[in-house]
Write a protein that holds these residues in place. Sequence first.
Motif, short mmCIF file in Angstrom:
data_model
loop_
_atom_site.label_atom_id
_atom_site.label_comp_id
_atom_site.label_asym_id
_atom_site.label_seq_id
_atom_site.Cartn_x
_atom_site.Cartn_y
_atom_site.Cartn_z
N ARG A 143 -12.95 -33.69 -67.71
CA ARG A 143 -14.27 -34.11 -67.18
C ARG A 143 -14.13 -35.32 -66.27
O ARG A 143 -14.78 -35.40 -65.22
CB ARG A 143 -15.21 -34.41 -68.35
N LYS A 146 -12.75 -34.24 -62.88
CA LYS A 146 -13.75 -33.56 -62.06
C LYS A 146 -14.77 -34.54 -61.51
O LYS A 146 -15.20 -34.44 -60.35
CB LYS A 146 -14.45 -32.47 -62.89
N ASN A 147 -15.18 -35.51 -62.33
CA ASN A 147 -16.15 -36.51 -61.86
C ASN A 147 -15.55 -37.37 -60.75
O ASN A 147 -16.24 -37.71 -59.77
CB ASN A 147 -16.58 -37.40 -63.02
N ALA A 149 -13.16 -36.47 -58.65
CA ALA A 149 -13.08 -35.64 -57.44
C ALA A 149 -14.45 -35.53 -56.77
O ALA A 149 -14.57 -35.59 -55.54
CB ALA A 149 -12.54 -34.26 -57.80
N LYS A 150 -15.49 -35.39 -57.59
CA LYS A 150 -16.85 -35.27 -57.05
C LYS A 150 -17.25 -36.55 -56.32
O LYS A 150 -17.87 -36.51 -55.24
CB LYS A 150 -17.82 -34.97 -58.20
N GLU A 151 -16.91 -37.71 -56.93
CA GLU A 151 -17.24 -38.99 -56.29
C GLU A 151 -16.48 -39.18 -54.98
O GLU A 151 -16.96 -39.87 -54.06
CB GLU A 151 -16.91 -40.14 -57.25
N GLY A 153 -15.85 -36.78 -52.99
CA GLY A 153 -16.32 -35.75 -52.06
C GLY A 153 -15.43 -34.53 -52.03
O GLY A 153 -15.47 -33.75 -51.09
N SER A 155 -14.73 -31.06 -53.40
CA SER A 155 -15.44 -30.00 -54.13
C SER A 155 -14.48 -29.13 -54.93
O SER A 155 -14.84 -28.55 -55.95
CB SER A 155 -16.25 -29.13 -53.17
N GLU A 156 -13.23 -29.05 -54.47
CA GLU A 156 -12.27 -28.17 -55.14
C GLU A 156 -10.88 -28.79 -55.05
O GLU A 156 -10.43 -29.21 -53.99
CB GLU A 156 -12.27 -26.79 -54.46
#
Length: 198
Positions: A143, A146-147, A149-151, A153, A155-156
């Motif tokens: 988790r 993933k967080n 990576a999201k911060e 920018g 997406s994958e």
Amino acid sequence: MLGKLVTQTEFAELIGVSKQAVHKVLKRGDRLSKSVVKTADGLRIDASEGVLEWFLNGDSSHDRGGHMVTAVGTPRVDGIMALSESNAMRAHYAVLIKQLKFEQAAKRLMPAEKYQREAAEIARTTRDRMLNVPYDVIGFQTRALKNMAKEMGISELDPKLEGAVNGCADAIRRELKVAITKALRDIAAWASQGDATA
């Protein structure tokens, strides 16, 4: 509630020591601190509580001058218990039984079977929670990744990077599981040894 009050001489006869030994202890003020009662006739000793304090709080062989004595001060012969010693032992165990019954009536004691069941249930719950720790850690790590990576920018994740991270996480999980399992087995072995010597 006080029991039978006796004089120093009577108490000395009860436990099989000299009056001087009892007087010395009373003067010191530590060994019979809970059983001594001041009355109009002088110091008295609660017989039951006094016997319990005497045997629990000191070295009886030292008080007896290094050997067992009879009520008239002669050495114990051929291992035969003196009358005073027998009376003292009887009074001592009477106090212990009285205390046990009080503890039981006050519900301070738990039946051994109930204790064993509850202890076993707690042990099983603790074991299961400990064995789940590696999976909880990996879940948290996934988790967090993933967080992050999201911060950033993203997406994958790159498949190779994601595979490397997952492989590292799996290795951590296995190591944690081995370490925790070993620790639980050590605790179980220690507990078994305690049961065997109880």
